[in-house]
Design a protein around this motif. Structure first.
Motif, PDB file in Angstrom:
ATOM      1  N   HIS A 161      63.706  -4.595   5.376  1.00 44.91           N
ATOM      2  CA  HIS A 161      64.415  -3.338   4.527  1.00 44.91           C
ATOM      3  C   HIS A 161      65.802  -3.178   4.847  1.00 44.91           C
ATOM      4  CE1 HIS A 161      60.554  -1.833   2.488  1.00 44.91           C
ATOM      5  NE2 HIS A 161      60.132  -2.942   3.252  1.00 44.91           N
ATOM      6  N   ASP A 218      62.220   0.597  -5.427  1.00 47.59           N
ATOM      7  CA  ASP A 218      62.028   2.024  -5.428  1.00 47.59           C
ATOM      8  C   ASP A 218      61.530   2.441  -4.075  1.00 47.59           C
ATOM      9  OD1 ASP A 218      59.365   1.798  -5.827  1.00 47.59           O
ATOM     10  OD2 ASP A 218      59.576   2.388  -7.957  1.00 47.59           O
ATOM     11  N   ASP A 219      61.345   3.599  -3.744  1.00 51.43           N
ATOM     12  CA  ASP A 219      60.782   4.128  -2.557  1.00 51.43           C
ATOM     13  C   ASP A 219      59.346   3.989  -2.127  1.00 51.43           C
ATOM     14  OD1 ASP A 219      63.139   5.343  -1.911  1.00 51.43           O
ATOM     15  OD2 ASP A 219      62.710   7.306  -2.672  1.00 51.43           O
ATOM     16  N   LEU A 220      58.883   3.793  -3.387  1.00 54.91           N
ATOM     17  CA  LEU A 220      57.219   3.262  -3.208  1.00 54.91           C
ATOM     18  C   LEU A 220      57.162   2.012  -3.177  1.00 54.91           C
ATOM     19  CD1 LEU A 220      55.695   5.329  -6.075  1.00 54.91           C
ATOM     20  CD2 LEU A 220      55.837   5.991  -3.450  1.00 54.91           C
ATOM     21  N   GLY A 221      58.012   1.129  -3.058  1.00 53.26           N
ATOM     22  CA  GLY A 221      58.178  -0.587  -2.790  1.00 53.26           C
ATOM     23  C   GLY A 221      57.836  -1.215  -4.188  1.00 53.26           C
ATOM     24  N   ASP A 222      58.095  -0.547  -5.225  1.00 55.30           N
ATOM     25  CA  ASP A 222      57.931  -1.566  -6.714  1.00 55.30           C
ATOM     26  C   ASP A 222      59.385  -1.779  -7.227  1.00 55.30           C
ATOM     27  OD1 ASP A 222      55.096  -0.889  -6.750  1.00 55.30           O
ATOM     28  OD2 ASP A 222      55.498   1.295  -7.492  1.00 55.30           O
TER      29      ASP A 222
END
Length: 525
Positions: free
Chosen positions: A397, A352-356
């Motif tokens: 990414h 996700d956008d938080l890297g999780d």
């Protein structure tokens, strides 16, 4: 140490000469149907001659040389000659405008250009403002225009052996500029190790064997033709069949005549081949692998496979990873429209956008683990900020959203920039495009998000009708209404005669977005 060791592209080609010197490496067919052939030994000797000529002309370690050529032996020979002397190839799109070309020449710090007469008018517009260019060599001509030199003059009279030169396999081999479909083009630095890994990866995924024939009509300035066709062929000791141009009316006959075992297709090629009149010998070929990239509709795939007796091997890659990241298994369940499983040396995450990491079945950005300068790009040339944004803690990414199922198969969702935010819902432009393409009257389409005062963005579709169908906006809307959730249905539909495309047939949404933005700005005035 890894699979590549300390070897360079020079080592690879010279190893293949020792093993397969008299085997055909290159079969080149020009647009007039003339065929030129090189054995591994003949190719390597010509590469050495050009390399010696470049050294005489003052090309030094890490010099940047632009190759602005269509598919040709001159392209491949110059590429490998530069590699052998530690210089850097900068391949450029032959469709570039003068402004785009000036940007590349200046950004890449180019010192030399190899091109053809047909492109000199464009270069003459930009070279006065590019003071770093010392020489312009012109291939496939008997008479070099004023201010240029014949490419043939580089190799004529030069020895066919080359003195040893100390090279690092993590030195930059190539600066490949991105298409710039979502931003200003960036120069992807790829190394000798990147290229050797790329060849090994493709060979292992498709089990390319010595002596097989790998045919492509995709442009050599693009990573697909470089990795899947050229580097894989050399790695395997296979034969590369290179077509100067793609012709829908000739392509399948060329596949048969050259006894191709492997080809690469993208939607533009697949659709134009399928549009040709059926022939009784459509299934009469030697194809074992049809590598395919960028999804099409289920019907298009099924119709093509049944008509031509082939099976698409779907995959995904990007320049920054040179190139393959995932591929459907050669044996077993390919789970169309899956883009497959991670390639032999790849580790991936969907976050996700938080890297999780997101749960299986949910959309997230696809990340690829790698070692910069070995299994992923070295970085963007002279652009540390963009490099740092793209590669974090060893993870590249991609900017692409994907879904991973419970078995680990990946499904392409969309470019992050192609996800339309509508009233709190995420709309995949690709999903809407796939539905549009199911309409028999739609030839091609593109979907983008445009500003909407109430719901942030509206879904706008640009549709090119098939000739003589009389397709209307109302028909398109009714088709989408019956097949899409209400929030995904295009609120705006525009019929067009053509859509802008990249060199491999991808629709250039950046151009469409810019046109739309300008239209809206003009309307406000």
């Amino acid at each position: 140490m890894d699979l590549i060791g300390d070897r360079t592209l020079r080592d690879l080609i010279e190893e293949r000469v020792a093993l397969y010197g008299e085997r055909e490496f290159l079969i080149f067919e020009d647009q007039e149907g003339r065929v030129e052939r090189y054995t591994y030994r003949e190719f390597d000797e010509r590469v050495n001659q050009v390399a010696n000529g470049l050294l005489v002309e003052g090309v030094q370690l890490d010099d940047k040389v632009v190759i602005h050529l269509p598919n040709s032996p001159a392209f491949l020979i110059t590429w490998f000659a530069l590699a052998k002397i530690g210089a850097v190839m900068v391949p450029t799109n032959t469709a570039n405008t003068s402004g785009e070309m000036e940007y590349v020449l200046r950004t890449a710090d180019a010192t030399m250009v190899v091109t053809e007469v047909q492109y000199l008018e464009m270069f003459n517009k930009v070279l006065p403002s590019c003071s770093g260019i010392r020489r312009v060599f012109v291939a496939r001509t008997d008479h070099a225009p004023a201010g240029t030199q014949r490419w043939d003059g580089l190799w004529q009279g030069q020895p066919s052996t080359l003195a040893p030169i100390k090279l690092s396999n993590e030195a930059t081999l190539e600066i490949l500029f991105t298409s710039g479909t979502t931003a200003q083009p960036k120069g992807v630095m790829l190394t000798h190790a990147n290229s050797l890994w790329s060849g090994e990866r493709v060979c292992k995924q498709i089990r390319l064997a010595p002596g097989e024939r790998n045919l492509t009509a995709l442009p050599c300035f693009h990573v697909n033709a470089q990795s899947i066709s050229t580097l894989a062929s050399i790695t395997a000791g296979a034969t590369l069949v290179l077509l100067e141009i793609y012709s829908a009316t000739k392509f399948w006959e060329q596949v048969r005549r050259h006894r191709a075992n492997v080809i690469s297709l993208v939607p533009a090629l697949m659709r134009t081949i399928a549009a040709q009149p059926p022939r009784p010998d459509d299934r009469d070929h030697a194809l074992r692998v049809v590598f395919y990239a960028i999804n099409c509709t289920d019907k298009e795939k099924t119709d093509f496979e049944e008509r031509f007796g082939v099976s698409f091997l779907n995959g995904y890659g990007l320049s920054e990873a040179q190139t393959i990241v995932t591929m459907a298994p050669l044996d077993g369940n390919r789970k169309w429209p899956s883009i497959g499983l991670p390639a032999v040396d790849r580790r991936i995450r969907v976050v996700d956008d938080l890297g999780d990491e997101v749960p299986r079945g949910q959309v997230g950005e696809l990340l690829v683990w790698g070692v910069p300068g070995r299994t992923i790009m070295k970085g963007y040339y002279k652009n540390p900020e963009e490099t740092a944004a793209a590669v974090k803690d060893g993870w590249l990414h991609t900017g692409d959203n994907a879904i991973m199922d419970e078995a680990g198969y990946l499904y392409f969702f969309d470019r992050k920039k192609d996800v339309i935010k509508r009233g709190g819902e995420n709309v995949s432009a690709s999903e809407v495009e796939m539905v549009l393409m199911e309409h028999p009257g739609v030839l091609e389409c593109a979907v983008i998000g445009v500003p909407d005062q109430i719901k942030d963005e509206a879904v706008k579709a640009f549709v090119v009708p098939r000739p003589n169908t009389g397709l209307t906006v109302e028909e398109v809307l009714a088709h989408c209404t019956a097949r899409l959730a209400k929030f995904k249905i295009p609120q705006l539909i525009e019929l067009r005669e053509v859509l802008p495309k990249t060199s491999i047939g991808k629709i250039e949404k950046k151009v469409i977005r810019n046109e739309e933005q300008k239209r809206r700005e003009d309307a406000k005035r």
